[in-house]
Scaffold this active site. Structure first.
Site, PDB file in Angstrom:
ATOM      1  N   ASP A  28       0.850  -1.185   0.000  1.00 16.97           N
ATOM      2  CA  ASP A  28       0.000   0.000   0.000  1.00 16.97           C
ATOM      3  C   ASP A  28       0.889   1.239   0.000  1.00 16.97           C
ATOM      4  O   ASP A  28       2.045   1.189   0.443  1.00 16.97           O
ATOM      5  CB  ASP A  28      -0.913   0.013   1.227  1.00 16.97           C
ATOM      6  CG  ASP A  28      -1.926   1.150   1.165  1.00 16.97           C
ATOM      7  OD1 ASP A  28      -2.651   1.236   0.153  1.00 16.97           O
ATOM      8  OD2 ASP A  28      -1.984   1.947   2.107  1.00 16.97           O
TER       9      ASP A  28
ATOM     10  N   GLU B  18       0.790   5.775   0.513  1.00 13.48           N
ATOM     11  CA  GLU B  18       0.086   7.021   0.797  1.00 13.48           C
ATOM     12  C   GLU B  18       0.736   8.101  -0.055  1.00 13.48           C
ATOM     13  O   GLU B  18       1.938   8.031  -0.351  1.00 13.48           O
ATOM     14  CB  GLU B  18       0.155   7.384   2.285  1.00 13.48           C
ATOM     15  CG  GLU B  18      -0.478   6.359   3.214  1.00 13.48           C
ATOM     16  CD  GLU B  18      -1.966   6.144   2.982  1.00 13.48           C
ATOM     17  OE1 GLU B  18      -2.612   7.038   2.379  1.00 13.48           O
ATOM     18  OE2 GLU B  18      -2.477   5.087   3.387  1.00 13.48           O
TER      19      GLU B  18
ATOM     20  N   GLU C 117      -6.475  17.826   1.958  1.00 17.17           N
ATOM     21  CA  GLU C 117      -7.438  16.722   1.838  1.00 17.17           C
ATOM     22  C   GLU C 117      -6.757  15.377   2.062  1.00 17.17           C
ATOM     23  O   GLU C 117      -7.339  14.458   2.659  1.00 17.17           O
ATOM     24  CB  GLU C 117      -8.105  16.742   0.456  1.00 17.17           C
ATOM     25  CG  GLU C 117      -9.051  17.902   0.226  1.00 17.17           C
ATOM     26  CD  GLU C 117      -8.326  19.176  -0.215  1.00 17.17           C
ATOM     27  OE1 GLU C 117      -7.068  19.176  -0.232  1.00 17.17           O
ATOM     28  OE2 GLU C 117      -9.014  20.161  -0.518  1.00 17.17           O
TER      29      GLU C 117
ATOM     30  N   HIS D 295      -5.646   6.280   7.607  1.00 16.23           N
ATOM     31  CA  HIS D 295      -4.960   5.413   6.655  1.00 16.23           C
ATOM     32  C   HIS D 295      -3.463   5.472   6.926  1.00 16.23           C
ATOM     33  O   HIS D 295      -2.914   6.513   7.263  1.00 16.23           O
ATOM     34  CB  HIS D 295      -5.236   5.872   5.222  1.00 16.23           C
ATOM     35  CG  HIS D 295      -6.621   5.593   4.751  1.00 16.23           C
ATOM     36  ND1 HIS D 295      -6.893   4.892   3.596  1.00 16.23           N
ATOM     37  CD2 HIS D 295      -7.820   5.895   5.298  1.00 16.23           C
ATOM     38  CE1 HIS D 295      -8.216   4.801   3.450  1.00 16.23           C
ATOM     39  NE2 HIS D 295      -8.789   5.411   4.469  1.00 16.23           N
TER      40      HIS D 295
ATOM     41  N   ASP E   6      -2.299  -0.543   6.618  1.00 17.73           N
ATOM     42  CA  ASP E   6      -3.245  -1.007   5.607  1.00 17.73           C
ATOM     43  C   ASP E   6      -2.736  -2.259   4.894  1.00 17.73           C
ATOM     44  O   ASP E   6      -3.528  -3.134   4.528  1.00 17.73           O
ATOM     45  CB  ASP E   6      -3.527   0.092   4.597  1.00 17.73           C
ATOM     46  CG  ASP E   6      -4.447   1.177   5.167  1.00 17.73           C
ATOM     47  OD1 ASP E   6      -4.846   1.051   6.337  1.00 17.73           O
ATOM     48  OD2 ASP E   6      -4.755   2.143   4.455  1.00 17.73           O
TER      49      ASP E   6
END
Length: 235
Positions: A7, A9, A52, A154, A159
């Protein structure tokens, strides 16, 4: 089989708009066992992280100030994933960002991540397995009873760890051919052992037949019982 549950980010949602990777988390699975080996790295993106995105993963610009650039960690990362099957939820997103980072390297001697790894998308798997139902990681955790109580924000490594449990639960019915053959051979062996043991017991049983006096006494008892109950007894 070596699989890497992965995963990332990022600073935003679109690498075509200049967004970059800020965290990579990867967990190793070999022969359906989580080995404990993992790769985890925060990365300075050379740009601002959008608010965001911060609201989703909580990784701030200040936190990333002293983190290494992607070019400084690419060799270690690629060595960890090389030759493995990458298991990713919504793979096009993460693959797109990884390839964007590789393309920014000058010269790009790595090509694309697909040149080094097979890619499996668990989002596509989930939509195929559970048509018409929600297929987010949180929804799959609920459906498959995987604990994700620590997932308040997250995070790439967290994750990846959760996705590893989800993936193994989703594919729990799959058994390799070699394991299936071993199981069938073991079952056949047990069946033979039980049959042999049963035959040995039967051979050792001693059959005792009643004498003429015992048979006569039994018949007299049945006759008396029939008379008292006014029913015909034939046993």
């Amino acid at each position: 089989m070596r699989q890497i549950i992965l995963d990332t980010e990022t600073t935003g949602i679109d690498p075509k708009k200049g967004h970059r990777i800020i965290e990579i988390g990867a967990v190793e699975v070999i022969d359906r066992r989580i080995t404990g080996a993992y790769y985890h790295q925060y990365i300075h993106p050379e740009r601002e992280v959008e608010q965001e995105a911060i609201d989703v993963h909580g990784i701030t610009n200040e936190f990333l100030t002293d983190k290494p650039l992607f070019k400084a960690i690419v060799s270690e990362f690629m060595d960890f994933v090389a030759g493995a099957e990458l298991i990713i939820h919504n793979a096009p997103f993460d693959v797109g960002f990884i390839n964007h980072e590789l393309n920014l390297l000058q010269p790009n001697s790595w090509g694309k991540i697909e040149d080094h790894c097979k890619i499996t998308d668990t989002l596509k798997m989930a939509r195929r397995m559970y048509p018409g139902q929600r297929a987010s990681l949180d929804a799959l955790c609920k459906r498959l009873m995987v604990d994700n109580s620590n997932r308040t924000l997250h995070g790439a490594l967290l994750d990846a760890e959760i996705l590893a449990d989800v993936y193994l639960a989703m594919t729990g019915g799959q058994v390799s051919l070699s394991l299936k053959n071993q199981h069938e051979a073991h079952s056949h062996s047990l069946t033979q052992q039980v049959a042999t043991a049963r035959a040995d017991i039967i051979d050792q049983l001693k059959v005792i037949y009643p004498s003429d006096d015992e048979l006569a006494a039994h018949q007299a008892y049945l006759a008396q019982l029939s008379k008292e109950t006014k029913t015909e007894i034939n046993w």
